[in-house]
Design an enzyme around this catalytic site. Structure first.
Site, mmCIF file in Angstrom:
data_model
loop_
_atom_site.group_PDB
_atom_site.id
_atom_site.type_symbol
_atom_site.label_atom_id
_atom_site.label_comp_id
_atom_site.label_asym_id
_atom_site.label_seq_id
_atom_site.Cartn_x
_atom_site.Cartn_y
_atom_site.Cartn_z
ATOM 1 C CG ASP A 121 -0.352 -0.097 2.528
ATOM 2 O OD1 ASP A 121 0.887 -0.246 2.589
ATOM 3 O OD2 ASP A 121 -1.078 -0.046 3.542
ATOM 4 C CG ASN A 155 2.280 4.476 3.910
ATOM 5 O OD1 ASN A 155 3.137 5.203 4.396
ATOM 6 N ND2 ASN A 155 1.892 3.343 4.479
ATOM 7 C CB CYS A 176 6.243 5.608 9.656
ATOM 8 S SG CYS A 176 6.123 3.863 9.227
ATOM 9 C CG HIS A 177 3.013 2.290 13.285
ATOM 10 N ND1 HIS A 177 1.655 2.415 13.307
ATOM 11 C CD2 HIS A 177 3.288 1.422 12.293
ATOM 12 C CE1 HIS A 177 1.122 1.652 12.372
ATOM 13 N NE2 HIS A 177 2.096 1.041 11.753
ATOM 14 C CG HIS A 203 7.937 1.991 4.649
ATOM 15 N ND1 HIS A 203 6.868 1.502 3.942
ATOM 16 C CD2 HIS A 203 7.449 2.346 5.865
ATOM 17 C CE1 HIS A 203 5.774 1.565 4.699
ATOM 18 N NE2 HIS A 203 6.108 2.079 5.861
ATOM 19 C CG ASP A 262 6.719 -1.353 7.210
ATOM 20 O OD1 ASP A 262 6.355 -2.523 7.410
ATOM 21 O OD2 ASP A 262 6.097 -0.367 7.631
HETATM 22 P P1 NAD Z 1 -8.652 2.348 4.371
HETATM 23 O O1 NAD Z 1 -9.041 2.366 2.943
HETATM 24 O O2 NAD Z 1 -9.181 1.253 5.228
HETATM 25 O O3 NAD Z 1 -9.058 3.711 5.101
HETATM 26 C C1 NAD Z 1 -8.778 4.934 4.583
HETATM 27 C C2 NAD Z 1 -9.998 5.856 4.718
HETATM 28 O O4 NAD Z 1 -9.795 6.905 3.779
HETATM 29 C C3 NAD Z 1 -11.359 5.208 4.360
HETATM 30 O O5 NAD Z 1 -12.293 5.430 5.396
HETATM 31 C C4 NAD Z 1 -11.756 5.919 3.081
HETATM 32 O O6 NAD Z 1 -13.164 6.062 2.930
HETATM 33 C C5 NAD Z 1 -11.054 7.243 3.228
HETATM 34 N N1 NAD Z 1 -10.867 7.958 1.961
HETATM 35 C C6 NAD Z 1 -10.563 7.437 0.751
HETATM 36 N N2 NAD Z 1 -10.477 8.420 -0.170
HETATM 37 C C7 NAD Z 1 -10.727 9.587 0.473
HETATM 38 C C8 NAD Z 1 -10.782 10.933 0.056
HETATM 39 N N3 NAD Z 1 -10.566 11.248 -1.224
HETATM 40 N N4 NAD Z 1 -11.057 11.875 0.978
HETATM 41 C C9 NAD Z 1 -11.301 11.540 2.273
HETATM 42 N N5 NAD Z 1 -11.257 10.269 2.716
HETATM 43 C C10 NAD Z 1 -10.981 9.300 1.828
HETATM 44 O O7 NAD Z 1 -7.074 2.358 4.405
HETATM 45 P P2 NAD Z 1 -6.085 1.943 5.603
HETATM 46 O O8 NAD Z 1 -5.647 0.549 5.396
HETATM 47 O O9 NAD Z 1 -6.667 2.334 6.903
HETATM 48 O O10 NAD Z 1 -4.836 2.879 5.271
HETATM 49 C C11 NAD Z 1 -4.922 4.285 5.248
HETATM 50 C C12 NAD Z 1 -3.576 4.868 4.906
HETATM 51 O O11 NAD Z 1 -2.698 4.758 6.034
HETATM 52 C C13 NAD Z 1 -2.856 4.129 3.781
HETATM 53 O O12 NAD Z 1 -2.182 5.076 2.971
HETATM 54 C C14 NAD Z 1 -1.864 3.240 4.500
HETATM 55 O O13 NAD Z 1 -0.780 2.904 3.674
HETATM 56 C C15 NAD Z 1 -1.478 4.146 5.624
HETATM 57 N N6 NAD Z 1 -0.831 3.530 6.787
HETATM 58 C C16 NAD Z 1 0.124 4.276 7.402
HETATM 59 C C17 NAD Z 1 0.774 3.782 8.511
HETATM 60 C C18 NAD Z 1 1.817 4.637 9.190
HETATM 61 O O14 NAD Z 1 2.404 4.230 10.200
HETATM 62 N N7 NAD Z 1 2.116 5.829 8.693
HETATM 63 C C19 NAD Z 1 0.429 2.522 9.010
HETATM 64 C C20 NAD Z 1 -0.575 1.790 8.386
HETATM 65 C C21 NAD Z 1 -1.218 2.319 7.271
#
Ligand code: NAD
Length: 469
Positions: A121, A155, A176-177, A203, A262
């Site tokens: 992702d 991400n 990031c965690h 990452h 990661d």
């Molecule tokens: P997900 O699809 O389950 O949730 C994301 C949310 O975003 C959903 O509720 C969706 O409806 C919403 N969304 C989508 N398009 C949108 C828009 N245009 N405007 C507003 N909201 C919108 O995804 P997820 O698995 O929860 O991951 C979310 C993000 O977090 C991903 O980019 C993932 O890679 C990232 N992530 C980051 C970390 C970190 O430590 N930084 C850890 C895990 C995941």
């Protein structure tokens, strides 16, 4: 900005696991527990479920958080002190679609899978919708809340932080965690008290310091453990359990520092060529999180969580208390954690606290390099340890050996810069140029057919985000 009464916008707030951690953490910081949390998401059901649970969580902690749901990015941003972005434009369905088009044209795991960037992702070549959303949010902040902080959780954090910080002048940090994986190494070595430091790019972080409180270098213990490590004995408990996988040890042997979190997934094609190769290096049965099996496991887990959140919200609407909710699955442990007094491990809320309450805190932040890590370009986001107090960041001196810089970080940074260039100029010839250097490419005709099919979708989806309010 005062120490109380903050407005915090969360974009992509329907990402329930993440939002609940943020809300739970806010409840636990007295100076933040009367904040106004503004939830924005394109999925109304998901965000309404989060609202129901967030209110219940606030009651449970006796906090005074206020909530509202808004429809647009502008409404989430205007008046906010902090804007957290956790949205995934197009959702996991989009990631699966672009991956499947890539596979149809001979690119196993899709075209975004490249040396040093295999996280499924974390697409930087085809996620033009996601990059468009990052810029849209940042420009909205620039216009309507120029003093607000933009906290990037979504991400790709490395490309996102680089893009926003070079294209706009807003205050931004990416989080990031992944660095918590240091704890797995310490546990494996049987060390409970230690000092650590990581550095690199998101990452792509490396354990740059690892020693006991009295200064003894723990890399000596890592060396001893290496001598005893038997790759065939590695049995992961889940697809993400890779911090002590054979790949991690091989990367350590080649680059000279231990890869953290990661980073282990972001190795080279040597470890990702096909499913059998992934299983050999990341362990059976999944072959790591980014194999077709490992990723299916993860996406199914996520949709199970969405289903459970739906069920929980329904139960709470019918009068159940948040501490009575149970599933008999791992989700119960997660719920127990957010109901405990412990902070979640996400850095966003402690960071907000350090900024507004001027309580010094140590964080792993993604910010433009600008000389922080020697021998890396200035205009790219690095991940580095810093103490934050108020709006002042004190970066730790971080020494990364030439081997890691030249053989890992520089090629990864080049890919990020090329991905951003292709996106900003919407120039698919640059994508084709990357693919001509890809080991999976057999002919120029293959590249052309792929680009024609794939980038029709990529452009259409980016256009939808352009139109979003
Ligand atoms: P997900 O699809 O389950 O949730 C994301 C949310 O975003 C959903 O509720 C969706 O409806 C919403 N969304 C989508 N398009 C949108 C828009 N245009 N405007 C507003 N909201 C919108 O995804 P997820 O698995 O929860 O991951 C979310 C993000 O977090 C991903 O980019 C993932 O890679 C990232 N992530 C980051 C970390 C970190 O430590 N930084 C850890 C895990 C995941």
């Amino acid at each position: 900005m005062g120490g109380t009464g903050l407005r915090i916008g969360i974009i992509g707030a329907g990402s329930a696991v993440f939002s609940m951690k943020i809300v739970s953490d806010l409840c636990k910081f007295p100076s933040l527990s009367d904040s106004h949390v503004v939830l924005m998401d394109v999925d109304r059901t998901r965000v309404e479920n989060v609202l129901v649970l967030a209110k219940e969580l606030t009651k449970y902690f006796n906090a005074k958080l206020k909530f509202s749901i808004v429809e647009t990015i502008k409404n989430a941003v205007e008046g906010s002190d902090f804007v957290i972005n956790t949205a995934l434009a197009g959702g996991h369905g989009y990631l699966d679609l672009v991956r499947s088009i890539g596979e149809k044209h001979g690119y196993y795991r899709g075209i975004d899978a490249q040396n040093f960037n295999f996280v499924s992702d974390y697409l930087n070549l085809t996620n033009w919708n996601q990059l468009t959303l990052f810029l849209k949010i940042a420009r909205t902040i620039e216009k309507y809340a120029p003093n607000a902080w933009y906290l990037q959780a979504a991400n790709p954090v490395m490309e996102g932080t680089t893009l926003v910080s070079t294209q706009t002048g807003i205050k931004m940090v990416g989080f990031c965690h992944g660095h918590h994986a240091v704890e797995a190494i310490a546990k494996f070595l049987g060390v409970s008290e230690y000092e650590w430091q990581v550095g690199g790019v998101n990452h792509g972080i490396w354990l740059t310091k690892f020693r006991t409180k009295d200064g003894k270098d723990l890399y000596k213990e890592v060396e001893k453990a290496l001598q005893k490590t038997r790759y065939e004995e590695f049995k992961p408990s889940n697809p993400f359990d890779d911090q002590l996988s054979p790949v991690a040890w091989e990367m350590y042997k080649l680059y000279g520092l231990f890869p953290i979190g990661d980073t282990v997934r972001n190795s080279t094609w040597k470890y990702h060529r096909d499913l059998q190769t992934k299983i050999k290096w990341y362990g059976a049965p999944w072959g790591g999180a980014d194999s077709e099996i490992g990723w299916k496991w993860y996406v199914e887990e996520l949709s199970r969580v969405v289903g459970v959140i739906d069920m929980f919200a329904k139960m709470v609407r019918e009068g159940a208390k948040i501490n009575e909710l149970k599933t008999g699955t791992q989700i119960d442990d997660y719920l127990k954690e957010i109901l405990s007094e412990k902070i979640s491990g996400e850095q966003h809320v402690p960071f907000i606290n350090s900024v507004v309450s001027k309580v010094p805190g140590r964080f792993v932040v993604n910010v433009l390099n600008k000389g922080k890590i020697k021998n890396l370009e200035d205009d790219v986001a690095v991940e580095i340890c810093a103490t934050v107090c108020g709006e002042k960041f004190e970066y730790e001196e971080t020494h990364i050996p030439e081997r890691v810089v030249n053989w890992y970080l520089k090629p990864r940074i080049l890919l990020a810069k090329q991905a951003i260039d292709a996106f900003l100029n919407k120039d698919v010839r640059l994508i084709a140029d990357i693919l001509e250097r890809d080991p999976r490419t057999k002919s120029t005709e293959q590249v052309e057919k792929l680009i024609a099919e794939l980038y029709t979708v990529v452009r259409q989806e980016a256009e939808k985000i352009e139109q979003q309010e």
